[in-house]
Structures are given as structure tokens and as C-alpha cells.
Design a protein around this motif. Structure first.
Motif, PDB file in Angstrom:
ATOM      1  N   ALA A 119      52.629  52.663  -9.358  1.00 41.36           N
ATOM      2  CA  ALA A 119      51.228  53.117  -8.247  1.00 41.36           C
ATOM      3  C   ALA A 119      49.935  52.636  -7.933  1.00 41.36           C
ATOM      4  O   ALA A 119      49.727  52.610  -6.971  1.00 41.36           O
TER       5      ALA A 119
ATOM      6  N   LYS B  15      64.053  51.554 -12.687  1.00 41.57           N
ATOM      7  CA  LYS B  15      65.478  50.635 -13.203  1.00 41.57           C
ATOM      8  C   LYS B  15      65.744  49.715 -12.950  1.00 41.57           C
ATOM      9  O   LYS B  15      66.899  48.927 -12.953  1.00 41.57           O
TER      10      LYS B  15
ATOM     11  N   ALA C  82      56.081  54.539  -6.139  1.00 40.88           N
ATOM     12  CA  ALA C  82      54.841  54.650  -6.222  1.00 40.88           C
ATOM     13  C   ALA C  82      54.365  56.314  -7.376  1.00 40.88           C
ATOM     14  O   ALA C  82      53.649  56.476  -8.649  1.00 40.88           O
ATOM     15  N   ILE C  83      55.078  57.284  -6.616  1.00 40.36           N
ATOM     16  CA  ILE C  83      55.166  57.981  -7.604  1.00 40.36           C
ATOM     17  C   ILE C  83      56.046  58.381  -8.750  1.00 40.36           C
ATOM     18  O   ILE C  83      55.264  59.112  -9.480  1.00 40.36           O
ATOM     19  N   ALA C  84      56.690  57.695  -9.239  1.00 41.80           N
ATOM     20  CA  ALA C  84      57.597  58.468 -10.323  1.00 41.80           C
ATOM     21  C   ALA C  84      56.858  56.700 -11.192  1.00 41.80           C
ATOM     22  O   ALA C  84      57.718  57.267 -12.377  1.00 41.80           O
TER      23      ALA C  84
ATOM     24  N   LEU D 288      53.163  67.996 -11.983  1.00 42.27           N
ATOM     25  CA  LEU D 288      53.828  66.555 -11.161  1.00 42.27           C
ATOM     26  C   LEU D 288      55.305  66.226 -11.422  1.00 42.27           C
ATOM     27  O   LEU D 288      55.971  65.632 -10.679  1.00 42.27           O
TER      28      LEU D 288
ATOM     29  N   ILE E 240      60.780  65.142  -5.005  1.00 45.15           N
ATOM     30  CA  ILE E 240      60.710  63.760  -4.353  1.00 45.15           C
ATOM     31  C   ILE E 240      61.749  62.433  -4.401  1.00 45.15           C
ATOM     32  O   ILE E 240      62.231  61.534  -3.963  1.00 45.15           O
ATOM     33  N   ALA E 241      62.395  62.170  -5.611  1.00 43.73           N
ATOM     34  CA  ALA E 241      62.988  61.504  -5.855  1.00 43.73           C
ATOM     35  C   ALA E 241      64.734  62.279  -6.090  1.00 43.73           C
ATOM     36  O   ALA E 241      65.653  60.892  -5.600  1.00 43.73           O
TER      37      ALA E 241
ATOM     38  N   PHE F 180      50.499  50.485  -5.594  1.00 45.01           N
ATOM     39  CA  PHE F 180      50.221  50.408  -3.738  1.00 45.01           C
ATOM     40  C   PHE F 180      48.859  51.328  -4.342  1.00 45.01           C
ATOM     41  O   PHE F 180      48.869  51.044  -2.490  1.00 45.01           O
TER      42      PHE F 180
ATOM     43  N   LEU G 245      47.434  64.396  -3.996  1.00 44.19           N
ATOM     44  CA  LEU G 245      48.780  63.265  -4.116  1.00 44.19           C
ATOM     45  C   LEU G 245      48.211  61.734  -4.102  1.00 44.19           C
ATOM     46  O   LEU G 245      48.308  61.380  -5.363  1.00 44.19           O
TER      47      LEU G 245
ATOM     48  N   ARG H 297      58.608  56.644  -3.415  1.00 44.50           N
ATOM     49  CA  ARG H 297      58.878  57.552  -4.195  1.00 44.50           C
ATOM     50  C   ARG H 297      58.763  56.776  -5.839  1.00 44.50           C
ATOM     51  O   ARG H 297      58.544  57.206  -6.581  1.00 44.50           O
TER      52      ARG H 297
ATOM     53  N   VAL I  75      48.017  61.759  -8.080  1.00 43.46           N
ATOM     54  CA  VAL I  75      49.210  60.861  -8.934  1.00 43.46           C
ATOM     55  C   VAL I  75      48.666  59.762  -8.442  1.00 43.46           C
ATOM     56  O   VAL I  75      49.159  58.305  -8.882  1.00 43.46           O
ATOM     57  N   ILE I  76      48.055  59.386  -7.231  1.00 44.19           N
ATOM     58  CA  ILE I  76      48.357  57.414  -7.153  1.00 44.19           C
ATOM     59  C   ILE I  76      46.902  57.073  -7.130  1.00 44.19           C
ATOM     60  O   ILE I  76      46.215  55.876  -7.961  1.00 44.19           O
ATOM     61  N   ARG I  77      45.901  58.189  -7.457  1.00 46.51           N
ATOM     62  CA  ARG I  77      44.635  57.703  -8.193  1.00 46.51           C
ATOM     63  C   ARG I  77      43.727  57.045  -7.337  1.00 46.51           C
ATOM     64  O   ARG I  77      43.443  56.094  -7.702  1.00 46.51           O
TER      65      ARG I  77
ATOM     66  N   GLU J  63      53.837  54.226 -13.400  1.00 48.46           N
ATOM     67  CA  GLU J  63      52.466  53.937 -13.169  1.00 48.46           C
ATOM     68  C   GLU J  63      52.165  53.063 -12.818  1.00 48.46           C
ATOM     69  O   GLU J  63      51.616  52.771 -11.472  1.00 48.46           O
TER      70      GLU J  63
ATOM     71  N   ARG K  26      57.649  64.951  -8.874  1.00 49.87           N
ATOM     72  CA  ARG K  26      58.608  63.741  -8.822  1.00 49.87           C
ATOM     73  C   ARG K  26      59.745  63.928  -8.293  1.00 49.87           C
ATOM     74  O   ARG K  26      59.918  62.939  -8.568  1.00 49.87           O
TER      75      ARG K  26
END
Lengths: 208, 208
Positions: A135, A46, A128-130, B122, B129-130, A138, B175, A126, B179-181, A132, B126
């Protein structure tokens, strides 16, 4: 940008009336600071270039001129926010090898234990987790600026993977302690947590 | 799911024209399924009771009748999503104490390695965490249904804290891997990762 050099200006709201074409002195730094605030408040999805420009008191075109599209603005903000964590390789590689786990654990939890350094880091994590794209930015920073440097300094097999597993222990502990705030971990004395985590981190990094 | 038993129904869009007052058979399960989809797609903040009701083919008032406000609908969805992970205490407490770290690590990574079980988990992580409300719901579930049960089965000092540190190792690894991969962790063979994480988890849980 409406101020002249040497004249502290009040915090601006809304569209600046007379923006200098180059944003004036310190424009780049103001944009990065405004980007940090915008991403922290709204998350990656956002957050908008327009909102960042407004926060910095510059024209949106200037944000694009300095940084390019939103992901590049985010990368610049992450760079600044992650600066304390990027000191980790120096912490790991300086001093005795037997205390590397303890030094890295105390350093990392110290950064997260301090609300001033925690808040912007948490905002980045937050995002990076939400998202792509966030992410990926990061991940690249973690890989090239943190993990690769730590791994290069460790003369062991699978150094890169080992450094990431050490990081996973620390990141997971920070997540459960500072974000999810599960008890008793969230309220435990930080030195007790360091003492209990350090052997796991040490074992990952040096193999006992 | 929008069908009634034995009657395959097309997926509804928009406001249902003739919704039964009790939502018809299986309404509660349909609402939970729709809630999972709504929270996964929009996140906690943007998910709405109206959207969940639409997905389940019921009136929004019925969602409130069954579950109460949004946080209770989320709690019900989390309960279903987390069901596989909530089997962990049985995994930990069954079988030999010396392999507890390996069993728990393999079980946990197995749940995350499977895209079918990973995707809804996941989405929950998410949201937690948010959003603070979602974090509190997730935290309560982790505390009372997972950590307390594991800790009760471990006859050692600081069992609860130790169980949480073991969890932090596994959560952090999930994670960074899923998620971060970050590489090479993201592409490493799952058995190699189990072999490298299990000793850390074992040490947290049983103190060597």
C-alpha cells in the motif's frame, strides 16, 4: 540465464543450469516481467524473490543485486504496470478545461475496460489493499507521479485534495464495475458510465 | 466468545476437551464471532472451518451443521459486519430529498471513520477483493440489501445504476482515505470531506 544473444530460448522451468553472473542481456526486464507474474499470481505476501528469479531464469542473488529487497522489486513492477495510468496528468492537462472530467473519465475507464491493461493493474491494487508495505509503495507512486502532477496543473484551491476526490470516484467505479461486478454497473455501456461519471469528476477537478 | 451465560470462561486454545453436541448456549453467535476473527486475520482463502470451530470452542462438525460450507459461514459473518452499512437505505430515504447526498455521505464516512466499525468492514472488503467467492457473497448483499432498497426509494430513471455510482464515490473515497491513506485526503477533516463529496453523491442519486 542460459541463452546467448540473438538466440530465442524456450520458456524455462526450474533452476537454470548455467546462469550468467549478470543474467545476460535483458535480465533486468525479464526480472520485472517475472515479478509482475509472481505478484499477480501469489499476491504481495506470498510472492518470493526465489519465485521471481525462477520465472526470470536468473539466480535469486541477481534479483537482489538489481533491485534490493522484495518491496523494491514490487515498486519496479508497479512502475511498469501503472505506466498507462501515469499518462493521466497529460490527458487532464491537455485540451480544454471544460472537458477535463470527461477526458480523464474516458481515459481511466478505457484502461480498466481493456482486459490486457486491467489484469496487471488489478493485481497491484489487490496487493496494495491486502498488504501495508505494498500500500505504501502504491500510495507513493499515486501521490508523487499522479496526484501531484494533476494538482499542479489545476489552478484552484485545495487542488491536491480535489484531484484525490476525483480519483476516488474513478477508483470506486472501477472497483464496483470490474472487481466486485455489481449489476447493472458491471454490464452498463462504458459510454453511459463515462457520461454519468464525468460531471462528478469535472466538479471535483474544477469546482463545477 | 467462549463463555456460557453467567459463567466467565477463559479463552480456549486448541481442541476443546468436552464440547457439548449442540455447542451449548450461544454457540451460533460464538461461531459467527469466531468466523469474523478468522476471516479478518487470515483472509477468505486461508480461513478454515477448523480455525473457526477452535475460536468458538465447538466441534468443526457443528460449524457445518449450523451454516454449511465455508462460503455460508462467510456470508453469515458478512451479514453481521455489514449491519451498520445496511442501515444506509433508511438514512437515504428518511428526511428531505435535497440533503440525501449529505446524509448518506456523513453516515458512510462516519462508519469508516470509527476504528471499531472500520476494522471488520475492511476485513470483508479485503476478502471480497482478493477472492471471487467472497466477492460474489459481498456483491449479493450489496445488491439485494443495499442498492435495490435505495434505488426503490428514488423515483428517477436508472435509479439502480445511479445508486451504484453514488456508492462508487463513497467506496472509492473510503479506500483512498482509510486503506491506501493517500494525503491530504487521509488527514483531511471528515466534515471537509463530507462537504466536498456530498454534492457528487447528491447528483448521482437525484440528478442535481
Amino acid at each position: 540465464m542460459t541463452e546467448t544473444p540473438g538466440t530465442p530460448a524456450p520458456r524455462r522451468r526450474g533452476r537454470p543450469a548455467r546462469a550468467a553472473a549478470d543474467g545476460g542481456p535483458g535480465a533486468r526486464e525479464r526480472i520485472v516481467a517475472a515479478a509482475r507474474a509472481e505478484f499477480a499470481e501469489h499476491g504481495y505476501d506470498k510472492a518470493s524473490i526465489r519465485g521471481i528469479a525462477r520465472g526470470a531464469g536468473v539466480d535469486p542473488a541477481l534479483v537482489h543485486h538489481y533491485f534490493g529487497p522484495k518491496e523494491q522489486v514490487f515498486a519496479a513492477a508497479v512502475e511498469v504496470v501503472a505506466a498507462p495510468v501515469l499518462e493521466a496528468p497529460d490527458i487532464v492537462l491537455a485540451g480544454g478545461r471544460d472537458e477535463v472530467g470527461e477526458r480523464l473519465t474516458r481515459f481511466f475507464l478505457g484502461v480498466w475496460d481493456n482486459p490486457v491493461s486491467r489484469a496487471p493493474l488489478l493485481a497491484v491494487v489487490r496487493s496494495a489493499i491486502a498488504n501495508e508495505t505494498a500500500a505504501a509503495i502504491f500510495r507513493d507512486l499515486l501521490s508523487t507521479r499522479l496526484m501531484a502532477r494533476i494538482a499542479d496543473g489545476l489552478d484552484i484551491p485545495d487542488a491536491r485534495l480535489r484531484a484525490e476526490l476525483a480519483a476516488s470516484q474513478l477508483v470506486g467505479a472501477a472497483l464496483l464495475r470490474y472487481v466486485i461486478r455489481i449489476e447493472p454497473l458491471a454490464s452498463a455501456d462504458v459510454e453511459q458510465v463515462v457520461a454519468m461519471l464525468a460531471p462528478a469528476v469535472q466538479r471535483h477537478l474544477t469546482g463545477e
